[in-house]
Design an enzyme around this catalytic site. Structure first.
Site, PDB file in Angstrom:
ATOM      1  N   VAL A   1      -4.382  -9.703   3.008  1.00 17.81           N
ATOM      2  CA  VAL A   1      -3.518  -8.609   3.116  1.00 17.81           C
ATOM      3  C   VAL A   1      -4.049  -7.378   3.377  1.00 17.81           C
ATOM      4  CG1 VAL A   1      -1.567  -9.881   1.669  1.00 17.81           C
ATOM      5  CG2 VAL A   1      -3.034  -8.653   0.321  1.00 17.81           C
TER       6      VAL A   1
ATOM      7  N   TYR B   1      -6.715  -2.161 -10.921  1.00 15.58           N
ATOM      8  CA  TYR B   1      -5.716  -2.423 -11.645  1.00 15.58           C
ATOM      9  C   TYR B   1      -4.472  -1.690 -11.720  1.00 15.58           C
ATOM     10  CZ  TYR B   1      -1.652  -6.407 -12.381  1.00 15.58           C
ATOM     11  OH  TYR B   1      -0.801  -7.936 -11.950  1.00 15.58           O
TER      12      TYR B   1
HETATM   13  P1  NAP Z   1      -1.991 -15.735  -9.096  1.00 16.59           P
HETATM   14  O1  NAP Z   1      -1.569 -17.504  -9.289  1.00 16.59           O
HETATM   15  O2  NAP Z   1      -3.374 -15.875  -8.857  1.00 16.59           O
HETATM   16  O3  NAP Z   1      -1.042 -16.126  -7.029  1.00 16.59           O
HETATM   17  C1  NAP Z   1      -1.731 -14.782  -6.409  1.00 16.59           C
HETATM   18  C2  NAP Z   1      -2.168 -15.305  -5.223  1.00 16.59           C
HETATM   19  O4  NAP Z   1      -2.962 -14.735  -4.305  1.00 16.59           O
HETATM   20  C3  NAP Z   1      -3.367 -16.239  -5.551  1.00 16.59           C
HETATM   21  O5  NAP Z   1      -2.580 -17.346  -4.113  1.00 16.59           O
HETATM   22  C4  NAP Z   1      -4.542 -15.689  -4.549  1.00 16.59           C
HETATM   23  O6  NAP Z   1      -5.383 -16.746  -3.626  1.00 16.59           O
HETATM   24  C5  NAP Z   1      -3.486 -14.991  -3.421  1.00 16.59           C
HETATM   25  N1  NAP Z   1      -4.245 -13.664  -2.380  1.00 16.59           N
HETATM   26  C6  NAP Z   1      -5.253 -12.782  -3.300  1.00 16.59           C
HETATM   27  N2  NAP Z   1      -6.039 -11.865  -2.277  1.00 16.59           N
HETATM   28  C7  NAP Z   1      -5.097 -11.926  -1.151  1.00 16.59           C
HETATM   29  C8  NAP Z   1      -5.778 -11.939  -0.201  1.00 16.59           C
HETATM   30  N3  NAP Z   1      -6.353 -10.451  -0.232  1.00 16.59           N
HETATM   31  N4  NAP Z   1      -4.597 -11.997   0.515  1.00 16.59           N
HETATM   32  C9  NAP Z   1      -3.392 -12.926   0.709  1.00 16.59           C
HETATM   33  N5  NAP Z   1      -3.573 -13.352  -1.052  1.00 16.59           N
HETATM   34  C10 NAP Z   1      -4.192 -13.072  -1.433  1.00 16.59           C
HETATM   35  O7  NAP Z   1      -0.865 -14.353  -9.698  1.00 16.59           O
HETATM   36  P2  NAP Z   1      -0.116 -14.140  -9.672  1.00 16.59           P
HETATM   37  O8  NAP Z   1      -0.198 -14.082 -11.551  1.00 16.59           O
HETATM   38  O9  NAP Z   1       1.092 -15.442  -9.423  1.00 16.59           O
HETATM   39  O10 NAP Z   1       0.018 -13.331  -9.484  1.00 16.59           O
HETATM   40  C11 NAP Z   1       1.405 -12.158  -8.679  1.00 16.59           C
HETATM   41  C12 NAP Z   1       1.595 -11.157  -8.919  1.00 16.59           C
HETATM   42  O11 NAP Z   1       2.442 -10.307  -9.307  1.00 16.59           O
HETATM   43  C13 NAP Z   1       0.410 -10.163  -8.488  1.00 16.59           C
HETATM   44  O12 NAP Z   1       0.384  -8.904  -6.944  1.00 16.59           O
HETATM   45  C14 NAP Z   1       0.102 -10.103  -9.751  1.00 16.59           C
HETATM   46  O13 NAP Z   1      -1.069  -8.259  -9.578  1.00 16.59           O
HETATM   47  C15 NAP Z   1       1.402  -9.120 -10.298  1.00 16.59           C
HETATM   48  N6  NAP Z   1       1.965  -9.636 -12.046  1.00 16.59           N
HETATM   49  C16 NAP Z   1       1.021 -10.171 -12.406  1.00 16.59           C
HETATM   50  C17 NAP Z   1       0.901 -10.731 -13.901  1.00 16.59           C
HETATM   51  C18 NAP Z   1       1.368 -11.855 -14.462  1.00 16.59           C
HETATM   52  O14 NAP Z   1       1.603 -11.542 -16.317  1.00 16.59           O
HETATM   53  N7  NAP Z   1       1.010 -12.869 -13.708  1.00 16.59           N
HETATM   54  C19 NAP Z   1       1.511  -9.594 -14.505  1.00 16.59           C
HETATM   55  C20 NAP Z   1       1.883  -8.168 -13.409  1.00 16.59           C
HETATM   56  C21 NAP Z   1       1.927  -8.737 -12.150  1.00 16.59           C
HETATM   57  P3  NAP Z   1      -6.585 -16.550  -4.723  1.00 16.59           P
HETATM   58  O15 NAP Z   1      -6.290 -17.588  -5.465  1.00 16.59           O
HETATM   59  O16 NAP Z   1      -7.528 -17.600  -3.923  1.00 16.59           O
HETATM   60  O17 NAP Z   1      -7.209 -15.898  -5.323  1.00 16.59           O
END
Ligand code: NAP
Length: 249
Positions: free
Chosen positions: A65, A157
């Site tokens: 991205v 972040y």
């Molecule tokens: P996750 O399980 O780590 O999933 C994120 C995905 O994005 C992973 O598949 C990751 O690949 C991929 N990714 C990383 N860098 C990328 C790039 N440059 N281009 C395309 N894809 C990329 O995280 P999640 O918890 O589902 O989080 C999803 C979103 O919600 C994020 O924006 C996060 O900041 C936000 N969020 C999460 C939480 C929470 O508690 N989980 C809370 C608030 C906000 P890799 O695994 O290979 O890095």
């Protein structure tokens, strides 16, 4: 309920976690979904898994991205494969947590690049298509409660996620005339690989701050994303929805 029947959606970072759950909710609601992830093979696997589970079709795509070329190619893929683009979810994310004393400039830049630059590139590429088509479209940006309240160890972040709020509100004003809506979600603590990586004591201390007494599930973010993607939210733009179980710290 076919809230997205016949529509096309792209979700970034959707090979796992919240993004995958959003993809599942969208296909179940009738959308054709492009699952984009930095790891194209995992995106393809997720798309194959989704085929047949929902009412809509699915395709996988490799996309970093933070690359404008990748982002533009992603949007072109969705338009050529499914004939348009109605919904775009900027979800991809990483963490590089450390106190400021220990955080390197590289750790700061990486997080800003994936979250803030990535969301800007995605919003721009999606809006360029949506503003030219009848009916407009819906862009959903995944921010974080960390961007509202700030969390120690996350200066990179929290800054990126607060930036996404400004991006959302400014973009909403630019493209509202074409019925392109831009909204954001601020999740709290959600059970995914990202939070499973947290040290146990930090995870438990965050759970203690949640009035509902538990972490959220990815599907509980997906339902709100579905609301913002669909006509259920047709008079909402520039809005930021907190989905935190009541947590405000
Ligand atoms: P996750 O399980 O780590 O999933 C994120 C995905 O994005 C992973 O598949 C990751 O690949 C991929 N990714 C990383 N860098 C990328 C790039 N440059 N281009 C395309 N894809 C990329 O995280 P999640 O918890 O589902 O989080 C999803 C979103 O919600 C994020 O924006 C996060 O900041 C936000 N969020 C999460 C939480 C929470 O508690 N989980 C809370 C608030 C906000 P890799 O695994 O290979 O890095």
């Amino acid at each position: 309920m076919s809230l997205l029947q016949g529509r096309t959606a792209i979700i970034t970072g959707a090979a796992q976690g919240i993004g995958l759950s959003i993809a599942e909710a969208f296909t179940a609601a009738g959308a054709n979904v492009v699952i984009a992830d930095i790891d194209g093979a995992r995106a393809d696997t997720a798309a194959t898994h989704l085929k047949g589970t929902g009412a809509g079709d699915s395709a996988g795509a490799a996309c970093d991205v933070s690359s404008a070329d990748d982002m533009n190619a992603l949007v072109e893929l969705a338009v050529s494969r499914f004939g348009g683009l109605d919904v775009f979810v900027n979800n991809a994310g990483i963490t590089r947590d450390a106190t400021m004393r220990k955080m390197s400039e590289e750790m700061f830049d990486q997080v800003i690049s994936v979250h803030l630059r990535g969301a800007w590139l995605g919003t721009r590429a999606a809006a360029n298509v949506m503003r030219e088509q009848p009916g407009g479209g819906s862009i959903v940006n995944i921010s974080s409660i960390s961007g509202k309240v700030g969390l120690a160890g996350q200066t990179n972040y929290s800054a990126a996620k607060a930036g996404i709020v400004g991006l959302t509100k400014a973009a909403a004003k630019e493209v509202g005339f074409a019925n392109v809506r831009v909204n954001a979600i601020q999740p709290g603590l959600i059970r995914t690989a990202m939070t499973e990586a947290l040290p146990n004591d930090i995870y438990e201390s965050r759970v203690k701050d949640i009035p509902l007494g538990r972490a959220g599930e990815p599907s509980e973010i997906a339902q709100v994303a579905l609301f913002l993607a669909s006509d259920m939210s047709s008079y909402m733009t520039g809005a930021v929805l907190e989905v935190t179980g009541g947590r405000h710290t």
